[in-house]
Design a protein around this motif. Structure first.
Motif, PDB file in Angstrom:
ATOM      1  N   THR A 156       0.826  -1.212   0.000  1.00 15.92           N
ATOM      2  CA  THR A 156       0.000   0.000   0.000  1.00 15.92           C
ATOM      3  C   THR A 156       0.861   1.263   0.000  1.00 15.92           C
ATOM      4  OG1 THR A 156      -0.160  -0.119   2.426  1.00 15.92           O
ATOM      5  CG2 THR A 156      -1.939  -1.114   1.151  1.00 15.92           C
ATOM      6  N   GLY A 157       2.149   1.095  -0.218  1.00 18.98           N
ATOM      7  CA  GLY A 157       3.054   2.232  -0.201  1.00 18.98           C
ATOM      8  C   GLY A 157       3.049   3.012  -1.507  1.00 18.98           C
ATOM      9  N   ALA A 158       3.466   4.255  -1.413  1.00 18.76           N
ATOM     10  CA  ALA A 158       3.629   5.124  -2.582  1.00 18.76           C
ATOM     11  C   ALA A 158       4.774   6.079  -2.296  1.00 18.76           C
ATOM     12  CB  ALA A 158       2.357   5.899  -2.875  1.00 18.76           C
ATOM     13  N   ILE A 159       5.622   6.319  -3.295  1.00 16.82           N
ATOM     14  CA  ILE A 159       6.720   7.268  -3.139  1.00 16.82           C
ATOM     15  C   ILE A 159       6.199   8.656  -3.497  1.00 16.82           C
ATOM     16  CG2 ILE A 159       9.068   7.869  -3.764  1.00 16.82           C
ATOM     17  CD1 ILE A 159       8.821   5.170  -2.370  1.00 16.82           C
ATOM     18  N   TYR A 176       5.506   4.854   6.889  1.00 23.20           N
ATOM     19  CA  TYR A 176       6.166   3.549   7.032  1.00 23.20           C
ATOM     20  C   TYR A 176       6.082   2.759   5.721  1.00 23.20           C
ATOM     21  CZ  TYR A 176       7.191  -1.191   8.648  1.00 23.20           C
ATOM     22  OH  TYR A 176       7.731  -2.451   8.799  1.00 23.20           O
ATOM     23  N   CYS A 177       4.892   2.734   5.122  1.00 19.87           N
ATOM     24  CA  CYS A 177       4.717   1.995   3.866  1.00 19.87           C
ATOM     25  C   CYS A 177       5.620   2.554   2.775  1.00 19.87           C
ATOM     26  CB  CYS A 177       3.259   2.047   3.429  1.00 19.87           C
ATOM     27  SG  CYS A 177       2.122   1.179   4.540  1.00 19.87           S
ATOM     28  N   GLN A 178       5.758   3.877   2.727  1.00 20.70           N
ATOM     29  CA  GLN A 178       6.651   4.482   1.751  1.00 20.70           C
ATOM     30  C   GLN A 178       8.089   4.003   1.950  1.00 20.70           C
ATOM     31  OE1 GLN A 178       7.275   8.890   0.123  1.00 20.70           O
ATOM     32  NE2 GLN A 178       8.060   8.737   2.213  1.00 20.70           N
ATOM     33  N   SER A 179       8.534   3.940   3.210  1.00 21.25           N
ATOM     34  CA  SER A 179       9.918   3.533   3.477  1.00 21.25           C
ATOM     35  C   SER A 179      10.171   2.089   3.073  1.00 21.25           C
ATOM     36  CB  SER A 179      10.258   3.739   4.958  1.00 21.25           C
ATOM     37  OG  SER A 179       9.629   2.776   5.791  1.00 21.25           O
ATOM     38  N   LYS A 180       9.163   1.233   3.248  1.00 17.36           N
ATOM     39  CA  LYS A 180       9.341  -0.178   2.911  1.00 17.36           C
ATOM     40  C   LYS A 180       9.199  -0.428   1.407  1.00 17.36           C
ATOM     41  CE  LYS A 180      10.618  -1.909   6.726  1.00 17.36           C
ATOM     42  NZ  LYS A 180      11.970  -2.532   6.826  1.00 17.36           N
ATOM     43  N   LEU A 181       8.383   0.374   0.747  1.00 15.25           N
ATOM     44  CA  LEU A 181       8.357   0.321  -0.714  1.00 15.25           C
ATOM     45  C   LEU A 181       9.697   0.783  -1.263  1.00 15.25           C
ATOM     46  CD1 LEU A 181       7.011   0.040  -3.493  1.00 15.25           C
ATOM     47  CD2 LEU A 181       6.059   2.348  -3.163  1.00 15.25           C
ATOM     48  N   ALA A 182      10.251   1.823  -0.652  1.00 17.58           N
ATOM     49  CA  ALA A 182      11.557   2.327  -1.090  1.00 17.58           C
ATOM     50  C   ALA A 182      12.631   1.250  -0.952  1.00 17.58           C
ATOM     51  CB  ALA A 182      11.940   3.565  -0.277  1.00 17.58           C
ATOM     52  N   MET A 183      12.575   0.473   0.110  1.00 17.84           N
ATOM     53  CA  MET A 183      13.572  -0.588   0.302  1.00 17.84           C
ATOM     54  C   MET A 183      13.468  -1.652  -0.787  1.00 17.84           C
ATOM     55  SD  MET A 183      15.864  -0.303   2.618  1.00 17.84           S
ATOM     56  CE  MET A 183      16.397  -1.862   3.321  1.00 17.84           C
ATOM     57  N   LEU A 184      12.249  -2.003  -1.178  1.00 14.04           N
ATOM     58  CA  LEU A 184      12.088  -3.016  -2.224  1.00 14.04           C
ATOM     59  C   LEU A 184      12.517  -2.457  -3.578  1.00 14.04           C
ATOM     60  CD1 LEU A 184      11.280  -5.789  -3.120  1.00 14.04           C
ATOM     61  CD2 LEU A 184       8.877  -5.064  -3.122  1.00 14.04           C
ATOM     62  N   MET A 185      12.154  -1.213  -3.857  1.00 11.14           N
ATOM     63  CA  MET A 185      12.586  -0.582  -5.105  1.00 11.14           C
ATOM     64  C   MET A 185      14.109  -0.476  -5.162  1.00 11.14           C
ATOM     65  SD  MET A 185       9.647   2.389  -5.283  1.00 11.14           S
ATOM     66  CE  MET A 185      10.267   3.214  -6.744  1.00 11.14           C
ATOM     67  N   PHE A 186      14.712  -0.138  -4.041  1.00 12.68           N
ATOM     68  CA  PHE A 186      16.169  -0.057  -3.953  1.00 12.68           C
ATOM     69  C   PHE A 186      16.805  -1.408  -4.242  1.00 12.68           C
ATOM     70  CE2 PHE A 186      19.780  -0.443  -0.772  1.00 12.68           C
ATOM     71  CZ  PHE A 186      20.737   0.101  -1.609  1.00 12.68           C
ATOM     72  N   ASP A 286       8.398  -0.270 -11.119  1.00 13.22           N
ATOM     73  CA  ASP A 286       8.402   0.890 -12.004  1.00 13.22           C
ATOM     74  C   ASP A 286       9.837   1.367 -12.201  1.00 13.22           C
ATOM     75  OD1 ASP A 286       8.337   3.571 -12.996  1.00 13.22           O
ATOM     76  OD2 ASP A 286       6.262   3.768 -12.324  1.00 13.22           O
ATOM     77  N   PHE A 287      10.399   1.097 -13.372  1.00 10.68           N
ATOM     78  CA  PHE A 287      11.802   1.411 -13.633  1.00 10.68           C
ATOM     79  C   PHE A 287      12.084   2.902 -13.500  1.00 10.68           C
ATOM     80  CE2 PHE A 287      12.718  -2.509 -16.546  1.00 10.68           C
ATOM     81  CZ  PHE A 287      12.421  -3.325 -15.476  1.00 10.68           C
ATOM     82  N   ALA A 288      11.207   3.733 -14.049  1.00 12.51           N
ATOM     83  CA  ALA A 288      11.445   5.179 -14.033  1.00 12.51           C
ATOM     84  C   ALA A 288      11.434   5.730 -12.612  1.00 12.51           C
ATOM     85  CB  ALA A 288      10.398   5.893 -14.881  1.00 12.51           C
ATOM     86  N   LYS A 292      14.553   7.286 -10.487  1.00 11.00           N
ATOM     87  CA  LYS A 292      14.419   8.620  -9.893  1.00 11.00           C
ATOM     88  C   LYS A 292      14.711   8.558  -8.398  1.00 11.00           C
ATOM     89  CE  LYS A 292      11.185  12.496  -9.344  1.00 11.00           C
ATOM     90  NZ  LYS A 292       9.838  13.029  -9.687  1.00 11.00           N
ATOM     91  N   LEU A 293      14.182   7.555  -7.715  1.00  5.73           N
ATOM     92  CA  LEU A 293      14.430   7.399  -6.283  1.00  5.73           C
ATOM     93  C   LEU A 293      15.920   7.213  -6.016  1.00  5.73           C
ATOM     94  CD1 LEU A 293      13.330   7.073  -3.392  1.00  5.73           C
ATOM     95  CD2 LEU A 293      13.129   4.604  -3.857  1.00  5.73           C
ATOM     96  N   TRP A 294      16.596   6.441  -6.847  1.00  3.53           N
ATOM     97  CA  TRP A 294      18.035   6.222  -6.724  1.00  3.53           C
ATOM     98  C   TRP A 294      18.783   7.554  -6.814  1.00  3.53           C
ATOM     99  CZ3 TRP A 294      20.730   1.425  -6.403  1.00  3.53           C
ATOM    100  CH2 TRP A 294      22.102   1.495  -6.607  1.00  3.53           C
ATOM    101  N   ASP A 295      18.431   8.357  -7.810  1.00  2.00           N
ATOM    102  CA  ASP A 295      19.111   9.641  -8.006  1.00  2.00           C
ATOM    103  C   ASP A 295      18.806  10.621  -6.866  1.00  2.00           C
ATOM    104  OD1 ASP A 295      20.192   8.686 -10.354  1.00  2.00           O
ATOM    105  OD2 ASP A 295      18.675   9.627 -11.638  1.00  2.00           O
ATOM    106  N   VAL A 296      17.559  10.653  -6.432  1.00  3.61           N
ATOM    107  CA  VAL A 296      17.178  11.523  -5.320  1.00  3.61           C
ATOM    108  C   VAL A 296      17.921  11.100  -4.047  1.00  3.61           C
ATOM    109  CG1 VAL A 296      15.283  12.138  -3.769  1.00  3.61           C
ATOM    110  CG2 VAL A 296      14.926  12.178  -6.242  1.00  3.61           C
ATOM    111  N   SER A 297      18.050   9.806  -3.850  1.00  5.73           N
ATOM    112  CA  SER A 297      18.744   9.295  -2.662  1.00  5.73           C
ATOM    113  C   SER A 297      20.216   9.683  -2.668  1.00  5.73           C
ATOM    114  CB  SER A 297      18.614   7.770  -2.601  1.00  5.73           C
ATOM    115  OG  SER A 297      17.258   7.384  -2.587  1.00  5.73           O
ATOM    116  N   ALA A 298      20.841   9.638  -3.838  1.00  5.57           N
ATOM    117  CA  ALA A 298      22.242  10.044  -3.952  1.00  5.57           C
ATOM    118  C   ALA A 298      22.398  11.522  -3.606  1.00  5.57           C
ATOM    119  CB  ALA A 298      22.756   9.769  -5.360  1.00  5.57           C
TER     120      ALA A 298
END
Length: 312
Positions: A156-159, A176-186, A286-288, A292-298
């Motif tokens: 149920t997460g969304a970035i 919390y859901c956003q953080s765990k979605l981020a971990m899977l996307m990462f 979602d590749f895009a 984007k999350l990777w670049d924002v995290s950097a």
């Protein structure tokens, strides 16, 4: 595979392992099993007293265990950098990094030392920076693995790129859901980047289902009706921390754990049971958005995988 247990963990003699958040709960059970299989396990955590007690407990069960404790606060980028520097000074390589530490659904918005929303900062951004800083040591190992802990909550997460730090609107569970979605996307993006750049790192994700750990009793609403109902149903729908650690251990040690894979329990809604491939929601694929999350995290952490890889 549906009957996989800790008895199926191969010998890990000669392997160097780091487990974050290993002073209790899932992290402790993960470290315990890996130490029992012969690995040199470095437990990390924020509470040094708990860390030393965890060492004592593991040694009581495995007197010949090769273990150590190191202070690491994932809510502090300087702490992450300091740990990575200490690790590199005394270890040529790392065979397995288990990104397990986390906080869950904090009732009020809190910030990390670096100004990040606490759940995103601790659960995801700290692990992103840690993995990047340990990339040179991971690349020196043969078939190094990074195991990232996600959750059923990713479904149920969304970035929210427009309010990533939940400054305009903070709600405990969506954050919390956003953080765990981020971990899977990462985890999935790390595998894609490793394949493209030839880093030789296997990235695998896992989730524990509904495991009985301190995360839930210490979370919000512990005195509410839904929590009391959950307590009544808990024996039927949950499992112990040791059982909840099995998907992580499978992802960390099994030859059948696929690069870019995701593993969780096999029972209804993946709440409990032995490890099997877990459901990945389309948003995580979602590749895009992942790029984007990777670049924002950097940018947010000031840590670049590519720069570290080039300098190694």
């Amino acid at each position: 595979m549906t009957d996989w247990t800790t008895a199926d963990i191969p010998s890990l003699s000669g392997k160097t392992v780091v487990v974050t958040g290993a002073t209790g709960g899932l992290g402790y059970e993960t470290a315990l099993a890996l130490a029992g299989a012969g690995a040199f396990v470095i437990l990390t955590g924020r509470n040094d007293a708990k860390g030393l007690r965890a060492i004592e407990r593991i040694c009581a069960q495995f007197p010949n265990a090769l273990i150590a404790y190191e202070h690491l606060d994932l809510a502090s980028l300087p702490s992450v950098a300091d740990f990575a520097q200490r690790f590199a000074a005394s270890n040529e390589q790392i065979d397995l990094l288990v990104n397990n530490a986390g906080v869950m659904a904090l009732p009020e918005r809190q910030q990390t030392e670096d100004g990040f929303e606490m759940q995103l900062g601790t659960n995801y951004l700290g692990h992103y920076a840690l993995t990047a800083r340990l990339l040179p040591q991971l690349r020196r190992a043969k078939d190094a693995r990074v195991v990232n802990l996600s959750s059923l909550a990713h479904r149920t997460g969304a970035i929210n790129f427009d309010d990533l730090q939940s400054k305009r609107s903070y709600r405990p569970w969506p954050a919390y859901c956003q953080s765990k979605l981020a971990m899977l996307m990462f985890s999935l993006e790390l595998q894609r980047r490793s394949d493209a750049a030839g880093w030789g790192v296997r990235s695998v994700a896992a989730h524990p289902g509904y495991a009985r750990t301190d995360l839930i009793p210490n979370g919000p609403g512990a005195d509410g009706l839904s929590w009391r109902v959950g307590q009544l149903l808990q024996p039927l729908i949950s499992q112990s921390a040791a059982e909840g650690a099995l998907p992580t251990l499978f992802a960390a040690t099994s030859a059948a754990a696929e690069p870019g894979g995701y593993y969780g329990p096999n029972w209804f809604y993946e709440l409990k049971g032995p490890p099997v491939p877990a459901k990945i929601m389309p948003r995580a694929k979602d590749f895009a958005s992942s790029a984007k999350l990777w670049d924002v995290s950097a940018t947010l952490t000031g840590v670049s995988f590519d720069e570290i890889a080039a300098a190694a």
